[in-house]
Motif scaffolding. Sequence first.
Motif, short mmCIF file in Angstrom:
data_model
loop_
_atom_site.label_atom_id
_atom_site.label_comp_id
_atom_site.label_asym_id
_atom_site.label_seq_id
_atom_site.Cartn_x
_atom_site.Cartn_y
_atom_site.Cartn_z
N HIS A 213 0.76 -1.34 -0.04
CA HIS A 213 -0.02 0.00 0.08
C HIS A 213 0.83 1.18 0.03
O HIS A 213 1.79 1.59 0.61
N PRO A 214 0.35 2.36 -0.78
CA PRO A 214 1.22 3.49 -0.73
C PRO A 214 1.41 4.10 0.65
O PRO A 214 2.27 4.72 1.04
N ASN A 215 0.85 3.95 1.57
CA ASN A 215 0.80 4.32 3.04
C ASN A 215 2.07 3.97 3.52
O ASN A 215 2.90 4.62 4.37
N SER A 271 -0.06 -12.26 10.07
CA SER A 271 -1.33 -11.93 9.36
C SER A 271 -1.49 -10.71 9.57
O SER A 271 -2.26 -9.80 8.95
N ALA A 272 -1.37 -9.93 10.78
CA ALA A 272 -1.26 -8.46 10.93
C ALA A 272 -0.69 -7.94 10.02
O ALA A 272 -0.96 -6.71 9.41
N THR A 279 -3.74 -3.11 3.21
CA THR A 279 -4.62 -1.96 3.47
C THR A 279 -3.99 -0.77 3.83
O THR A 279 -4.83 0.39 3.59
N GLY A 280 -2.85 -0.57 4.20
CA GLY A 280 -2.12 0.77 4.51
C GLY A 280 -2.42 1.09 5.94
O GLY A 280 -2.12 2.13 6.29
N ASP A 281 -3.18 0.37 6.39
CA ASP A 281 -3.65 0.66 7.93
C ASP A 281 -2.40 0.31 8.97
O ASP A 281 -2.15 -0.71 9.29
N VAL A 286 2.97 -4.49 12.53
CA VAL A 286 4.55 -3.98 12.37
C VAL A 286 5.13 -4.20 10.53
O VAL A 286 4.32 -5.15 10.21
N PHE A 287 5.93 -3.55 10.44
CA PHE A 287 6.45 -3.77 8.93
C PHE A 287 7.91 -3.81 9.30
O PHE A 287 8.65 -3.13 9.75
#
Length: 329
Positions: A213-215, A271-272, A279-281, A286-287
Amino acid sequence: MAFKTRITELLDIEHPIVQGGMQSVGVAELASAVSNAGGLGILTALTQPSPDALREEIDKCRSMTDKPFGVNLTVFPTMNSPDYAAYTNAIIESGVTIVETAGTSAVAEFWDMMKPHGIRILHKCTSVRHSLSAERKGVDAISIDGFECAGHPGEDDIPGLVLIPCAADQVKIPMIASGGFGDGRGLVAALALGADGINMGTRFCATQEAQIHPNVKQAYVDNDERGTHLIFRKFKNTARVGKSEVSDEVVRRLAEPDSKFKDVAELVAGSAGRELLKTGDLSKGVFWASMVQGLIHDIPTVQELVDRIIGEADAILDDRLVKMRASRH
C-alpha cells in the motif's frame, strides 16, 4: 556503464544489485521489474500459500521477464512449519536456477536437494562464522547481512562497515553485501569493502512496482535513519522493524521485566503484517524496515532506481574519487 563482478558473472546479470527475498513483498511484479532493470529479482517462496501457488508465481514472473530471477527459501522453526521439501520440489521442477536461502542450519537439507539440479545457492548470513560454515557446505555465494538490515540482524550487532571486510578477508566465494544499501554511494562502498554486489530490501519496497500500500511506502520516506526498533532481543531472535505507534507499543510491553512473547503476539502476527501491507492501515501490525530509511526520499520505478544507483556509482568513481586522488599530486 555496467559493473562486472563475480556476482554479475555467477548470476548472469547486468548490474551487481540483488533484490532481497521479502515475505509478502517478493512477488512477480517486483521481481520481474528488478530483473528487467538489470539486477536479480527474487520471489519469496513462503509468500505463496502452497507449492502449487509458487509454481504459478514462477510461471507468472517468467511471463514478465526473460532475464534471470531467483526464489528465496527461508527455513525457520515455527509452530506450524511449511512443507519445505514440497516448496523445494516446486522450485526444482519449475526450472529455477538461482535460490536465495536463509534461516537455521536445517536449510542444508534443502541445499542437498537443489545442488544436483545445478541450482546456484546464495545463502544469507549475519556473521563471518556462519558464512564460512555455509561456504564449506558448498553454497555458491554468501549474502552478508549487517546490523543495519531489516528483518533479523542476528545477535552480534556488527555493522556492515566492519562485517563486510571481515567476511571478505576470509570468505573465498562471491559475496553480496546486505543491510542499509539504497544508493550509488552504498554500492561503491560495498565494492571497496570487498563485496561483489549489494542486496536491497527496504529500498525496493519504496518503489512503484512493490505490491504494498502507498501508505507503507510513504512511511519509509517519512522515517529517517532512527526510524526503526529492535524487537525480540530478550528472546534471542532480534528483529528490526519500522518505527510506528504499534512498534512503539511492542517495545513498551517487552520492556516489562516479566514480559513474554504472548504479550505482543497479536501486534506482531504475520497475518497482521500482511493486512498492514495490503490496507495501508499502520495500526494493524508492524512492518520490516532497515536504517536505510534515512536515504529514502522518493518512490521511483525500479528502473529509475537502478539507473540512478549505477549513475551515482559511476560518477563517484569517475569524478569525485579521481579528483581527490589527483589533489594529492
